[in-house]
Design an enzyme around this catalytic site. Structure first.
Site, PDB file in Angstrom:
ATOM      1  N   GLU A  26       0.837  -1.214   0.000  1.00  0.00           N
ATOM      2  CA  GLU A  26       0.000   0.000   0.000  1.00  0.00           C
ATOM      3  C   GLU A  26       0.868   1.259   0.000  1.00  0.00           C
ATOM      4  OE1 GLU A  26      -1.495   1.730   3.526  1.00  0.00           O
ATOM      5  OE2 GLU A  26      -1.033  -0.031   4.746  1.00  0.00           O
ATOM      6  N   LYS A 160      -4.685  -2.073  13.576  1.00  0.00           N
ATOM      7  CA  LYS A 160      -3.904  -1.064  14.285  1.00  0.00           C
ATOM      8  C   LYS A 160      -4.310  -1.024  15.769  1.00  0.00           C
ATOM      9  CE  LYS A 160      -3.293   1.626  10.070  1.00  0.00           C
ATOM     10  NZ  LYS A 160      -2.024   1.018   9.668  1.00  0.00           N
TER      11      LYS A 160
END
Ligand code: PSU
Ligand code: MN
Length: 310
Positions: A26, A160
């Site tokens: 990404e 996360k």
């Protein structure tokens, strides 16, 4: 003739065509995640790691309005150094493309573009998920619903740490997204090797992971397979340091009224500054580990497809 909507580099197109291993990466990680100039070094190093393991890296982002699978090193350098670059999730893609802008693609947009280009394995740091307080704010990353309909494999170190991890795992279940621990039955917590949540399944080799991916495909299922690869315990952020900084990061975001797609970059940046760069080193370690494992999984998957065709 009009230009194709997605540009796939020659290297990546050839590798996909011949069934050689390819790993997607990404761009939000270097456009919005890591500080300059480290962001560029880390982005290029991830590509190098993948090449050294015998796979082809495909860094994905939007360059001058062109969604690109296989950015050049020069393009990565430009995106790394562009101020106020768009954070492009899937809903942003048509807009950023039509307006001819640069964009760092999130997990959702990257997974979408990788899949369109025939790339089957994707390495990232941490996934998006359900934000804390989402029962009030509805702030849940588009990564979740996108992965529910995108048949790719993502190697991450969990979601996360800034998220509501328990709620995110529940959403993975609802969305029929399998989550497999790599060498562990404890769900990793990005900065820490154990988030406190248990997983039902684990695999211990790239070949085992490849079998699950092939099984998903054979069954005609369209969900992403999530391979959760923990950071080594000796390299993690001490859990008490993480708990403490998280509490203050959330409080500061609330105080400043930070929400929407600014929430993730704000919280990660707060943690980076507050830990004096310690979390940054863990973030980089996590990413290296995931890129290396992704190259092995892509290689196993490519070998398995070769055998099936023989
Ligand atoms: N890394 C960062 N900052 C980010 C992201 C990664 O340092 O913003 C991106 C990831 O690409 C992930 C996305 O897909 O954040 C999740 O953000 P949101 O909750 O807005 O969907
Ligand atoms: Mn959000």
């Amino acid at each position: 003739m009009s230009r194709p909507a997605i540009h796939v580099s020659g290297d990546v197109a050839r590798a996909v065509e011949t069934g050689a291993p390819v790993v997607a990466l990404e761009s939000t990680i270097f456009t919005h995640g890591l500080p300059r100039p480290r962001n560029l070094a880390v982005a290029l190093e991830a590509e190098e790691l993948i090449r050294a393991a015998g796979a082809v890296p495909a860094t994905i982002g939007v360059y001058d309005g062109v969604p690109t699978v296989g950015l050049t090193a020069e393009q990565i350098a430009v995106l790394s150094d562009t101020d106020d670059i768009d954070k492009a999730s899937l809903r942003d893609l048509p807009v950023v493309a039509a307006l001819g802008r640069h964009g760092g693609t999130t997990v959702a947009a990257t997974a979408y573009l990788a899949n369109r280009a025939g790339v089957r394995v994707f390495a990232t740091g941490g996934l998006g998920g359900v934000h804390r307080g989402a029962s009030e704010t509805f702030d849940e990353s588009a990564d979740l619903t996108t992965l529910a309909g995108t048949p790719i494999t993502i190697i991450s170190a969990g979601v996360k740490s800034i998220l509501d991890i328990g709620a995110t795992l529940e959403r993975f279940e609802t969305l029929n997204i399998p989550v497999i621990g790599y060498g562990t039955r404890r769900y990793p917590g990005f900065y820490v090797s154990d988030s406190g949540y248990e997983l039902h399944y684990s695999v211990n080799s790239p070949e085992e992971a490849a079998k699950i991916i092939s099984s998903r495909d054979a069954l005609g299922l369209r969900q992403a397979v999530l391979l959760a690869n923990p950071v080594e315990e000796s390299r993690q952020l001490p859990p008490d340091v993480l708990d403490d900084v998280l509490r203050r990061a959330w409080a500061e975001a609330d105080r400043q009224g930070i929400g929407g797609n600014a929430a993730t970059p704000f919280l990660l940046d707060f943690i980076q500054r507050d830990t004096g760069g310690r979390s940054l080193e863990v973030n980089v370690d996590v990413y290296r580990g995931n890129a290396a494992l992704a190259a092995k999984v892509a290689t196993a998957l490519s070998a398995e497809s070769d055998r099936d065709q023989a």
